[in-house]
Design a protein around this motif. Sequence first.
Motif, mmCIF file in Angstrom:
data_model
loop_
_atom_site.group_PDB
_atom_site.id
_atom_site.type_symbol
_atom_site.label_atom_id
_atom_site.label_comp_id
_atom_site.label_asym_id
_atom_site.label_seq_id
_atom_site.Cartn_x
_atom_site.Cartn_y
_atom_site.Cartn_z
ATOM 1 N N GLY A 176 0.842 -1.179 0.000
ATOM 2 C CA GLY A 176 0.000 0.000 0.000
ATOM 3 C C GLY A 176 0.884 1.238 0.000
ATOM 4 N N THR A 177 0.358 2.345 0.476
ATOM 5 C CA THR A 177 1.143 3.584 0.415
ATOM 6 C C THR A 177 1.942 3.844 1.681
ATOM 7 O OG1 THR A 177 -0.881 4.706 1.060
ATOM 8 C CG2 THR A 177 -0.310 4.793 -1.265
ATOM 9 N N THR A 178 1.519 3.282 2.817
ATOM 10 C CA THR A 178 2.175 3.680 4.067
ATOM 11 C C THR A 178 2.605 2.504 4.947
ATOM 12 O OG1 THR A 178 -0.053 3.961 4.970
ATOM 13 C CG2 THR A 178 1.081 5.952 4.246
ATOM 14 N N SER A 179 2.543 1.284 4.422
ATOM 15 C CA SER A 179 2.879 0.133 5.273
ATOM 16 C C SER A 179 4.045 -0.673 4.716
ATOM 17 C CB SER A 179 1.634 -0.757 5.446
ATOM 18 O OG SER A 179 0.638 -0.038 6.156
ATOM 19 N N LEU A 180 4.703 -1.407 5.586
ATOM 20 C CA LEU A 180 5.879 -2.221 5.238
ATOM 21 C C LEU A 180 5.691 -3.626 5.783
ATOM 22 C CD1 LEU A 180 8.715 0.300 6.272
ATOM 23 C CD2 LEU A 180 7.983 -0.245 3.931
ATOM 24 N N TYR A 206 13.745 -15.584 17.179
ATOM 25 C CA TYR A 206 12.416 -15.611 17.809
ATOM 26 C C TYR A 206 11.835 -14.191 17.828
ATOM 27 C CZ TYR A 206 9.066 -16.365 21.703
ATOM 28 O OH TYR A 206 7.960 -16.430 22.507
ATOM 29 N N LEU A 207 12.599 -13.247 18.400
ATOM 30 C CA LEU A 207 12.151 -11.855 18.404
ATOM 31 C C LEU A 207 12.554 -11.209 17.079
ATOM 32 C CD1 LEU A 207 13.143 -10.748 22.029
ATOM 33 C CD2 LEU A 207 10.984 -11.743 21.222
ATOM 34 N N THR A 208 11.695 -10.343 16.573
ATOM 35 C CA THR A 208 11.982 -9.682 15.296
ATOM 36 C C THR A 208 12.795 -8.412 15.565
ATOM 37 O OG1 THR A 208 9.803 -10.443 14.570
ATOM 38 C CG2 THR A 208 10.920 -8.799 13.182
ATOM 39 N N PRO A 209 13.969 -8.274 14.950
ATOM 40 C CA PRO A 209 14.726 -7.033 15.139
ATOM 41 C C PRO A 209 13.910 -5.834 14.651
ATOM 42 C CG PRO A 209 15.991 -8.664 13.865
ATOM 43 C CD PRO A 209 14.605 -9.199 14.008
ATOM 44 N N ALA A 210 14.105 -4.689 15.296
ATOM 45 C CA ALA A 210 13.274 -3.512 14.980
ATOM 46 C C ALA A 210 13.342 -3.135 13.502
ATOM 47 C CB ALA A 210 13.701 -2.339 15.852
ATOM 48 N N ASP A 211 14.520 -3.320 12.894
ATOM 49 C CA ASP A 211 14.624 -2.891 11.491
ATOM 50 C C ASP A 211 13.878 -3.812 10.529
ATOM 51 O OD1 ASP A 211 16.373 -5.015 11.721
ATOM 52 O OD2 ASP A 211 17.944 -4.110 10.502
ATOM 53 N N ARG A 212 13.451 -4.993 11.032
ATOM 54 C CA ARG A 212 12.686 -5.921 10.184
ATOM 55 C C ARG A 212 11.220 -6.003 10.597
ATOM 56 N NH1 ARG A 212 16.756 -9.174 7.547
ATOM 57 N NH2 ARG A 212 18.143 -7.477 7.057
ATOM 58 N N PHE A 213 10.839 -5.307 11.646
ATOM 59 C CA PHE A 213 9.471 -5.406 12.182
ATOM 60 C C PHE A 213 8.505 -4.711 11.224
ATOM 61 C CE2 PHE A 213 6.007 -5.175 15.138
ATOM 62 C CZ PHE A 213 6.273 -6.085 16.149
ATOM 63 N N PHE A 214 7.418 -5.360 10.868
ATOM 64 C CA PHE A 214 6.469 -4.758 9.914
ATOM 65 C C PHE A 214 5.925 -3.444 10.470
ATOM 66 C CE2 PHE A 214 1.879 -5.102 11.118
ATOM 67 C CZ PHE A 214 2.005 -5.738 12.341
ATOM 68 N N VAL A 215 5.497 -2.580 9.563
ATOM 69 C CA VAL A 215 4.909 -1.290 9.953
ATOM 70 C C VAL A 215 3.540 -1.186 9.299
ATOM 71 C CG1 VAL A 215 5.112 1.230 9.900
ATOM 72 C CG2 VAL A 215 7.186 -0.188 10.009
ATOM 73 N N CYS A 216 2.527 -0.902 10.101
ATOM 74 C CA CYS A 216 1.205 -0.609 9.548
ATOM 75 C C CYS A 216 0.808 0.791 10.000
ATOM 76 C CB CYS A 216 0.180 -1.643 10.007
ATOM 77 S SG CYS A 216 -1.431 -1.365 9.239
ATOM 78 N N ASN A 217 0.867 1.718 9.088
ATOM 79 C CA ASN A 217 0.524 3.119 9.367
ATOM 80 C C ASN A 217 -0.682 3.505 8.536
ATOM 81 O OD1 ASN A 217 2.708 3.604 11.032
ATOM 82 N ND2 ASN A 217 3.903 4.715 9.501
ATOM 83 N N VAL A 218 -1.652 4.189 9.150
ATOM 84 C CA VAL A 218 -2.715 4.734 8.310
ATOM 85 C C VAL A 218 -2.266 6.037 7.650
ATOM 86 C CG1 VAL A 218 -4.671 3.612 9.448
ATOM 87 C CG2 VAL A 218 -3.909 5.845 10.231
ATOM 88 N N VAL A 250 3.082 -9.407 10.237
ATOM 89 C CA VAL A 250 3.189 -9.982 11.586
ATOM 90 C C VAL A 250 4.655 -9.967 12.002
ATOM 91 C CG1 VAL A 250 3.324 -12.335 10.618
ATOM 92 C CG2 VAL A 250 2.695 -12.032 13.011
ATOM 93 N N SER A 251 4.902 -9.694 13.270
ATOM 94 C CA SER A 251 6.258 -9.719 13.830
ATOM 95 C C SER A 251 6.133 -9.948 15.329
ATOM 96 C CB SER A 251 6.992 -8.389 13.583
ATOM 97 O OG SER A 251 7.164 -8.127 12.201
ATOM 98 N N MET A 252 7.259 -10.104 15.990
ATOM 99 C CA MET A 252 7.240 -10.546 17.398
ATOM 100 C C MET A 252 8.271 -9.761 18.194
ATOM 101 S SD MET A 252 6.531 -13.059 19.672
ATOM 102 C CE MET A 252 7.347 -13.215 21.263
ATOM 103 N N ALA A 253 7.875 -9.242 19.356
ATOM 104 C CA ALA A 253 8.834 -8.478 20.169
ATOM 105 C C ALA A 253 8.572 -8.663 21.658
ATOM 106 C CB ALA A 253 8.774 -6.992 19.816
ATOM 107 N N GLU A 254 9.540 -8.185 22.416
ATOM 108 C CA GLU A 254 9.384 -8.110 23.876
ATOM 109 C C GLU A 254 9.087 -6.657 24.218
ATOM 110 O OE1 GLU A 254 12.107 -10.284 26.642
ATOM 111 O OE2 GLU A 254 12.676 -8.238 27.186
#
Length: 347
Positions: free
Chosen positions: A16-20, A30-42, A119-123
């Motif tokens: 889309g236009t604003t998501s990764l 197991y945990l997703t590094p911040a630079d690989r964590f998906f982004v969903c922005n409206v 989808v991603s996973m963090a603490e």
Amino acid sequence: MSEPWAKPPDALHRRGTTSLETPLESLDSYLTPADRFFVCNVTNTQVVDPASYQLELTGDALVNPVTLSLDDLVALPSHTVRAYLECAGNQRTLFGTLQDQHVERTEGGEDVPWVLGGVSMAEWSGPRLRDVLALAGLRDTARWIAPLGLDFDNPECPIEIPMPVEKALHEDTILALTMNGAPLPPDHGFPVRAIVPGWIGTYSVKWVGRITASSREIRNYRTDEYYVIDGVTVTRQNVKSSLALPFPATMGPGVKRIHGYARSPDQPIRNVEWSADGKTWHEADIISPNEPYGWVRFVFAWKAEPGEHRLMTRATDEAGETQPETCVFNPGTLLFNAIIPHPVTVA
Ligand code: MTE
């Protein structure tokens, strides 16, 4: 900011236009590094000055409505939750690719065309939402709690998503200040975001600027039109598994170690099975922690022979919830969790 995100988008898929989207095949942890964590922005990632940040607590269900600073939140006891975040629309393109079911919303903003990696996973760590609300004196009459994001100028309607007071007061619902032990990155809600484990990602409001506590039911476009299946507001996620491979995938012949991620919103995973023919199922190995709100990383060995293949996985959680062979269509294309016949070409 020229891009809608603060992080470099190159390691992720633009959706889309604003998501990764996270390429699951780029993960090995197991945990997703911040630079690989998906982004969903409206809209765009908000840039918030922590020194002037304010959190307004308001609503008729509070004895003393107050405005808090970041220091006020930091001063509260911190609680840590390991939880995956998944967009309600993750895998929505599979309704089309696998089931030939398509819909485009005519109003209300774009539906992000997620494939596998919304989808991603963090603490996450920060004060419990209930401790924050207590600073304003939550009345017994409180029924609905609605955090609002500071990106309230978005073209849809604000990200203000009310949850029943029971979920807001749950011990694992927090206002996160850190992600994987570091301050939240701007893309993930710096300085404060809600984490509502087990529920669709939208409840985990980023850049929280106001929380309304109401004695009356709060309903809005998101609860009544956007996140709805069969007239019911979607809250909880469902059980899913997917391979950490490009979709579709190509590989050379030989014995391969195939990885993937399986998740249940609120239970450990009992098992993950895999099949190359849809008839014979084998158990995959779970090679990560297996926690109530976390995903698991699994692996199995597959002898890749030249040709076209469909690799399938099926997760079952400790409560016996599993994945269907097909997903009942809904016009919002939410919560796709069918067993995925993942196309793999071996050449
Ligand atoms: N909060 C605000 N303020 N603005 C947003 O656009 N997106 C929501 C939620 N919280 C959103 C938000 C959605 S739809 C999802 S899936 C998650 O944030 C994604 O979180 P992430 O971008 O940190 O991965």
